[in-house]
Structure formats: C-alpha cells, structure tokens
Design a protein around this motif. Structure first.
Motif, PDB file in Angstrom:
ATOM      1  N   PRO A 132       0.800  -1.229   0.000  1.00  0.00           N
ATOM      2  CA  PRO A 132       0.000   0.000   0.000  1.00  0.00           C
ATOM      3  C   PRO A 132       0.833   1.280   0.000  1.00  0.00           C
ATOM      4  CG  PRO A 132      -0.970  -1.601   1.488  1.00  0.00           C
ATOM      5  CD  PRO A 132       0.347  -2.174   1.039  1.00  0.00           C
ATOM      6  N   GLU A 133       1.929   1.298   0.742  1.00  0.00           N
ATOM      7  CA  GLU A 133       2.773   2.501   0.787  1.00  0.00           C
ATOM      8  C   GLU A 133       3.428   2.768  -0.569  1.00  0.00           C
ATOM      9  OE1 GLU A 133       2.220   0.669   4.705  1.00  0.00           O
ATOM     10  OE2 GLU A 133       3.137  -0.148   2.888  1.00  0.00           O
ATOM     11  N   ALA A 134       3.831   1.726  -1.261  1.00  0.00           N
ATOM     12  CA  ALA A 134       4.434   1.885  -2.587  1.00  0.00           C
ATOM     13  C   ALA A 134       3.394   2.380  -3.588  1.00  0.00           C
ATOM     14  CB  ALA A 134       5.040   0.564  -3.061  1.00  0.00           C
ATOM     15  N   LEU A 135       2.215   1.799  -3.548  1.00  0.00           N
ATOM     16  CA  LEU A 135       1.146   2.233  -4.445  1.00  0.00           C
ATOM     17  C   LEU A 135       0.766   3.679  -4.182  1.00  0.00           C
ATOM     18  CD1 LEU A 135      -0.947   1.658  -6.626  1.00  0.00           C
ATOM     19  CD2 LEU A 135      -2.442   0.728  -4.848  1.00  0.00           C
ATOM     20  N   ALA A 136       0.757   4.098  -2.930  1.00  0.00           N
ATOM     21  CA  ALA A 136       0.373   5.471  -2.571  1.00  0.00           C
ATOM     22  C   ALA A 136       1.265   6.514  -3.235  1.00  0.00           C
ATOM     23  CB  ALA A 136       0.396   5.639  -1.053  1.00  0.00           C
ATOM     24  N   VAL A 137       2.524   6.176  -3.482  1.00  0.00           N
ATOM     25  CA  VAL A 137       3.442   7.115  -4.129  1.00  0.00           C
ATOM     26  C   VAL A 137       2.919   7.520  -5.507  1.00  0.00           C
ATOM     27  CG1 VAL A 137       5.778   7.391  -5.078  1.00  0.00           C
ATOM     28  CG2 VAL A 137       5.454   6.304  -2.847  1.00  0.00           C
ATOM     29  N   SER A 138       2.264   6.592  -6.196  1.00  0.00           N
ATOM     30  CA  SER A 138       1.751   6.867  -7.544  1.00  0.00           C
ATOM     31  C   SER A 138       0.536   7.793  -7.537  1.00  0.00           C
ATOM     32  CB  SER A 138       1.368   5.567  -8.247  1.00  0.00           C
ATOM     33  OG  SER A 138       0.178   5.021  -7.681  1.00  0.00           O
ATOM     34  N   GLY A 139      -0.135   7.895  -6.388  1.00  0.00           N
ATOM     35  CA  GLY A 139      -1.330   8.721  -6.299  1.00  0.00           C
ATOM     36  C   GLY A 139      -2.605   8.019  -6.732  1.00  0.00           C
ATOM     37  N   PHE A 140      -2.497   6.744  -7.081  1.00  0.00           N
ATOM     38  CA  PHE A 140      -3.666   5.978  -7.520  1.00  0.00           C
ATOM     39  C   PHE A 140      -4.100   5.003  -6.438  1.00  0.00           C
ATOM     40  CE2 PHE A 140      -1.480   6.850 -11.618  1.00  0.00           C
ATOM     41  CZ  PHE A 140      -2.488   7.592 -12.217  1.00  0.00           C
ATOM     42  N   SER A 141      -5.390   4.718  -6.402  1.00  0.00           N
ATOM     43  CA  SER A 141      -5.896   3.660  -5.525  1.00  0.00           C
ATOM     44  C   SER A 141      -5.799   2.329  -6.268  1.00  0.00           C
ATOM     45  CB  SER A 141      -7.357   3.930  -5.156  1.00  0.00           C
ATOM     46  OG  SER A 141      -8.177   3.754  -6.304  1.00  0.00           O
ATOM     47  N   ARG A 142      -5.865   1.250  -5.539  1.00  0.00           N
ATOM     48  CA  ARG A 142      -5.852  -0.079  -6.163  1.00  0.00           C
ATOM     49  C   ARG A 142      -7.026  -0.217  -7.131  1.00  0.00           C
ATOM     50  NH1 ARG A 142      -2.395  -4.320  -7.261  1.00  0.00           N
ATOM     51  NH2 ARG A 142      -3.579  -6.241  -7.350  1.00  0.00           N
ATOM     52  N   GLU A 143      -8.183   0.285  -6.735  1.00  0.00           N
ATOM     53  CA  GLU A 143      -9.370   0.200  -7.592  1.00  0.00           C
ATOM     54  C   GLU A 143      -9.149   0.941  -8.910  1.00  0.00           C
ATOM     55  OE1 GLU A 143      -9.451   1.077  -4.235  1.00  0.00           O
ATOM     56  OE2 GLU A 143      -9.950  -0.995  -3.734  1.00  0.00           O
ATOM     57  N   GLU A 144      -8.535   2.108  -8.856  1.00  0.00           N
ATOM     58  CA  GLU A 144      -8.258   2.859 -10.094  1.00  0.00           C
ATOM     59  C   GLU A 144      -7.336   2.065 -11.011  1.00  0.00           C
ATOM     60  OE1 GLU A 144      -8.244   7.563  -9.154  1.00  0.00           O
ATOM     61  OE2 GLU A 144      -6.848   6.366  -7.946  1.00  0.00           O
ATOM     62  N   THR A 145      -6.298   1.454 -10.444  1.00  0.00           N
ATOM     63  CA  THR A 145      -5.324   0.744 -11.276  1.00  0.00           C
ATOM     64  C   THR A 145      -5.940  -0.454 -11.989  1.00  0.00           C
ATOM     65  OG1 THR A 145      -4.505  -0.707  -9.497  1.00  0.00           O
ATOM     66  CG2 THR A 145      -3.417   1.447  -9.765  1.00  0.00           C
ATOM     67  N   LEU A 146      -6.973  -1.042 -11.407  1.00  0.00           N
ATOM     68  CA  LEU A 146      -7.597  -2.212 -12.029  1.00  0.00           C
ATOM     69  C   LEU A 146      -8.281  -1.870 -13.350  1.00  0.00           C
ATOM     70  CD1 LEU A 146      -9.012  -3.930  -8.822  1.00  0.00           C
ATOM     71  CD2 LEU A 146      -6.981  -4.591 -10.156  1.00  0.00           C
ATOM     72  N   ALA A 147      -8.530  -0.578 -13.599  1.00  0.00           N
ATOM     73  CA  ALA A 147      -9.149  -0.139 -14.850  1.00  0.00           C
ATOM     74  C   ALA A 147      -8.116   0.323 -15.881  1.00  0.00           C
ATOM     75  CB  ALA A 147     -10.143   0.985 -14.568  1.00  0.00           C
ATOM     76  N   PHE A 148      -6.827   0.260 -15.550  1.00  0.00           N
ATOM     77  CA  PHE A 148      -5.782   0.701 -16.476  1.00  0.00           C
ATOM     78  C   PHE A 148      -5.660  -0.278 -17.640  1.00  0.00           C
ATOM     79  CE2 PHE A 148      -3.154   3.225 -13.099  1.00  0.00           C
ATOM     80  CZ  PHE A 148      -4.179   4.141 -13.004  1.00  0.00           C
ATOM     81  N   ASP A 149      -4.828   0.075 -18.618  1.00  0.00           N
ATOM     82  CA  ASP A 149      -4.655  -0.727 -19.832  1.00  0.00           C
ATOM     83  C   ASP A 149      -3.880  -2.017 -19.569  1.00  0.00           C
ATOM     84  OD1 ASP A 149      -5.967   1.139 -21.472  1.00  0.00           O
ATOM     85  OD2 ASP A 149      -4.118   2.291 -21.716  1.00  0.00           O
ATOM     86  N   GLU A 150      -4.113  -2.977 -20.429  1.00  0.00           N
ATOM     87  CA  GLU A 150      -3.393  -4.248 -20.359  1.00  0.00           C
ATOM     88  C   GLU A 150      -1.913  -4.007 -20.642  1.00  0.00           C
ATOM     89  OE1 GLU A 150      -4.488  -7.177 -19.415  1.00  0.00           O
ATOM     90  OE2 GLU A 150      -6.552  -6.477 -19.184  1.00  0.00           O
ATOM     91  N   PRO A 151      -1.034  -4.711 -19.932  1.00  0.00           N
ATOM     92  CA  PRO A 151       0.409  -4.499 -20.088  1.00  0.00           C
ATOM     93  C   PRO A 151       0.922  -4.673 -21.522  1.00  0.00           C
ATOM     94  CG  PRO A 151      -0.028  -5.889 -18.185  1.00  0.00           C
ATOM     95  CD  PRO A 151      -1.330  -5.688 -18.878  1.00  0.00           C
ATOM     96  N   GLU A 152       0.460  -5.698 -22.213  1.00  0.00           N
ATOM     97  CA  GLU A 152       0.938  -5.936 -23.578  1.00  0.00           C
ATOM     98  C   GLU A 152       0.639  -4.742 -24.473  1.00  0.00           C
ATOM     99  OE1 GLU A 152       0.601  -9.081 -27.291  1.00  0.00           O
ATOM    100  OE2 GLU A 152      -0.586  -9.437 -25.487  1.00  0.00           O
ATOM    101  N   LYS A 153      -0.558  -4.187 -24.373  1.00  0.00           N
ATOM    102  CA  LYS A 153      -0.933  -3.028 -25.184  1.00  0.00           C
ATOM    103  C   LYS A 153      -0.025  -1.836 -24.884  1.00  0.00           C
ATOM    104  CE  LYS A 153      -4.553   0.404 -25.986  1.00  0.00           C
ATOM    105  NZ  LYS A 153      -3.538   1.392 -26.293  1.00  0.00           N
ATOM    106  N   VAL A 154       0.197  -1.563 -23.604  1.00  0.00           N
ATOM    107  CA  VAL A 154       1.015  -0.404 -23.230  1.00  0.00           C
ATOM    108  C   VAL A 154       2.449  -0.584 -23.721  1.00  0.00           C
ATOM    109  CG1 VAL A 154       1.918   0.974 -21.310  1.00  0.00           C
ATOM    110  CG2 VAL A 154      -0.434   0.132 -21.243  1.00  0.00           C
TER     111      VAL A 154
END
Length: 173
Positions: free
Chosen positions: A49-71
């Motif tokens: 959680p502390e590492a994720l917090a640095v990005s400014g995103f919540s876990r829920e937000e990240t689950l809607a991000f793009d698929e790794p292969e596409k990026v």
C-alpha cells in the motif's frame, strides 16, 4: 542515437511479484516535448500500500488501467516513431526503473527496443563532478511530483544542464 529518460511508479519492489503502475518517458532534445505516458493494469494480487500510494492511484483505479501488452507495444511504437538510431535508456534510478521496463518488455512482447543496457543519470553527474557523493537533484526545473512524465522531464533537464554547463560530451541529434 536518442536518449530517452524514463521514470516508473510501481506498487512494490520487484517486477513479476508486483506491478508497474505507470511510467513516463521523454526524448532528450532542446524541446523535451516528445513524451509518453502509460498506465498499466496490475499483473499480480500482491501490492504494498505505501508503494502504491506514491503513484497517487488507488488499487481500484489501477484495475481499470490498460493491459500491459498493449502499453508496451504502444511504448515500443512511440520509441520507433520518436527516436533516431539506437534508443538509449537513462533514468534517475536505473536499477529500479530499468528492472521494471526491461522485464515488462521481455515478458509481454518478448523483446526490448533498448537492448540490454541502461545509463544512470546520477553516475554521469558524479563523474563530471569527480565526487561519488555529488548532489544533482537541485538542477531539475520541473518539480518532482511522482507523475512519471514530470519526473522524467526534470531528469532530462539535468542531462541538458550537464551538456550545456558542465561539458558532458553527448549528442541529441
């Protein structure tokens, strides 16, 4: 040869067990206007959680991000379109940033357009200063915000300063 400054944000210390959440890149030239930004869906249930917090995103937000292969395919295409000659990866902390970018490229698209090596900005600066403890972060003009494009741009500004003001022999053409 094109120098590309990259910065990543992750939700843990290593790729594979944890995820790269987002990353930014900038082509080093006089304008610093060629940038890339990718947001990547987590690849693991693990996160700090502390590492994720640095990005400014919540876990829920990240689950809607793009698929790794596409990026990673989009990033590879951006590199091909915007760089001249061999792309050179450079970052503030290439032991960390390179580890994630290299792993993601090889894991998801089976190749890495940067090849097998990278450069560390701080080492270049310390070498010019002939001081392994030389401090350089004050040379950034763009505020370090943990948005990876801002951070990559600030680091690219330092590289430009080293060329203009300190005599670093490097070509951005």
């Amino acid at each position: 040869m094109s120098y590309i400054v990259v910065d990543i944000e992750s939700d843990g210390p290593i790729p594979g067990d944890y995820s790269m959440i987002c990353f930014g890149a900038v082509i080093v030239d006089e304008h610093l206007d060629k940038t890339f930004y990718g947001k990547i869906k987590p690849i693991s249930e693990n996160y700090v959680p502390e590492a994720l917090a640095v990005s400014g995103f919540s876990r829920e937000e990240t689950l809607a991000f793009d698929e790794p292969e596409k990026v990673m395919l989009d990033f590879e295409e951006w590199i091909k379109t915007n760089s001249k000659g061999r792309p050179i990866f450079i970052s503030d902390n290439n032991g960390f940033d390179w580890m994630f970018i290299c792993w993601y490229f090889h894991h998801f698209i089976q190749r890495n357009p940067f090849g097998f090596s990278s450069r560390r900005l701080a080492d270049l600066y310390c070498g010019l200063e002939k001081d392994t403890f030389a401090q350089w972060k004050h040379l950034r003009q763009t505020k370090h915000t943990h948005h990876p494009v801002d951070d990559a741009k600030g680091n690219a500004e330092v590289l430009l300063h080293m060329k203009r003001e300190m005599g670093l022999k490097i070509s951005f053409k």
